[in-house]
Design a protein around this motif. Structure first.
Motif, PDB file in Angstrom:
ATOM      1  N   VAL A  57      45.713  61.994  18.746  1.00 18.08           N
ATOM      2  CA  VAL A  57      46.895  61.138  18.902  1.00 18.08           C
ATOM      3  C   VAL A  57      46.579  59.973  19.833  1.00 18.08           C
ATOM      4  O   VAL A  57      46.952  58.830  19.572  1.00 18.08           O
ATOM      5  N   ILE A  58      45.861  60.266  20.909  1.00 19.34           N
ATOM      6  CA  ILE A  58      45.499  59.219  21.868  1.00 19.34           C
ATOM      7  C   ILE A  58      44.676  58.138  21.173  1.00 19.34           C
ATOM      8  O   ILE A  58      44.919  56.944  21.357  1.00 19.34           O
ATOM      9  N   LYS A  59      43.726  58.543  20.350  1.00 17.84           N
ATOM     10  CA  LYS A  59      42.900  57.562  19.629  1.00 17.84           C
ATOM     11  C   LYS A  59      43.751  56.729  18.674  1.00 17.84           C
ATOM     12  O   LYS A  59      43.555  55.523  18.543  1.00 17.84           O
ATOM     13  N   THR A  60      44.706  57.368  18.012  1.00 20.13           N
ATOM     14  CA  THR A  60      45.600  56.646  17.103  1.00 20.13           C
ATOM     15  C   THR A  60      46.438  55.633  17.881  1.00 20.13           C
ATOM     16  O   THR A  60      46.604  54.490  17.461  1.00 20.13           O
ATOM     17  N   ILE A  61      46.957  56.059  19.027  1.00 15.95           N
ATOM     18  CA  ILE A  61      47.802  55.182  19.841  1.00 15.95           C
ATOM     19  C   ILE A  61      46.971  54.048  20.450  1.00 15.95           C
ATOM     20  O   ILE A  61      47.430  52.913  20.519  1.00 15.95           O
ATOM     21  N   ALA A 114      57.533  59.868  23.928  1.00 16.59           N
ATOM     22  CA  ALA A 114      58.822  59.188  24.080  1.00 16.59           C
ATOM     23  C   ALA A 114      58.634  57.674  24.033  1.00 16.59           C
ATOM     24  O   ALA A 114      59.425  56.961  23.406  1.00 16.59           O
ATOM     25  N   ILE A 115      57.590  57.195  24.682  1.00 12.38           N
ATOM     26  CA  ILE A 115      57.324  55.758  24.674  1.00 12.38           C
ATOM     27  C   ILE A 115      56.902  55.315  23.271  1.00 12.38           C
ATOM     28  O   ILE A 115      57.241  54.223  22.812  1.00 12.38           O
ATOM     29  N   ALA A 116      56.170  56.174  22.566  1.00 14.68           N
ATOM     30  CA  ALA A 116      55.711  55.834  21.213  1.00 14.68           C
ATOM     31  C   ALA A 116      56.880  55.579  20.271  1.00 14.68           C
ATOM     32  O   ALA A 116      56.750  54.830  19.298  1.00 14.68           O
TER      33      ALA A 116
END
Length: 197
Positions: A57-61, A114-116
């Motif tokens: 998820v971090i890489k996607t974001i 939440a920020i996403a």
């Protein structure tokens, strides 16, 4: 002479009986302790799954332009801290540190998610939606694994603490294990306010 032989036979039979009981009790204690270790391994496996998903998820974001870098760094740091904690299920303090590190990671990731929500381009990507579903499933797996661990610890602790096992447990050095506890503060109901006017 006859009394002496009878006494030796009785003592020998008693030693054989106690030795047999001791071996059986020892094997029961070992079996339940190994089960606790196996079930704890399942807990760690599910936490590793969560960590791997969080990394994806971090890489996607990170690929999303203009995303809040401070929140992302917070999750990356919490993930690094959580993976560095070494846990010994026989040491309540290391178990508590591990649990705290996992709680911090989950909290930081919750803020990130939440920020996403404020980034519609990110929210609508298929990869991000898939991650959300997988993370929900992983959290359920973690919960089940922790419950299974507590059941295994309960079974082990009952064997260690009940008579006559407790005598053999003391002789062989088996000690009570700690249960996986809820994160501090989770016993309080959240304050939910709906200010609808």
């Amino acid at each position: 002479m006859r009394t002496k032989n009878l006494s030796l036979i009785i003592i020998g039979a008693l030693i054989l009986f106690l030795g047999g009981c001791g071996c059986k009790k020892y094997n029961v204690l070992i079996t339940t302790e190994v089960n606790v270790q196996k079930v704890w391994g399942n807990v760690e496996t599910n936490y590793q799954r969560r960590t791997d998903l969080y990394s994806s998820v971090i890489k996607t974001i990170e690929g999303s332009a203009n995303f809040e870098k401070s929140t992302l760094r917070e999750v990356i740091n919490a993930r690094a801290a959580a993976t560095q904690v070494k846990v010994d299920i026989n040491d309540p303090e290391s178990l508590a540190k591990y649990q705290a590190a996992q709680g911090q990671l989950q909290s930081a990731f919750g803020r990130l998610m939440a920020i996403a929500e404020a980034y519609p381009d990110l929210k609508t990507t298929q990869a991000f939606q898939n991650f959300q579903v997988q993370i929900e499933g992983t959290e359920n797996r973690i919960n089940v694994a922790r419950q299974d661990y507590n059941k295994a610890v309960e079974s082990y602790n009952l064997k260690v603490r009940t008579f006559p096992n407790n005598i053999f447990a003391m002789i062989f050095g088996f000690k009570v294990k700690e249960f996986y506890k809820a994160d501090p503060g989770t016993e309080k109901a959240p304050d939910v306010n709906f200010n609808i006017k």
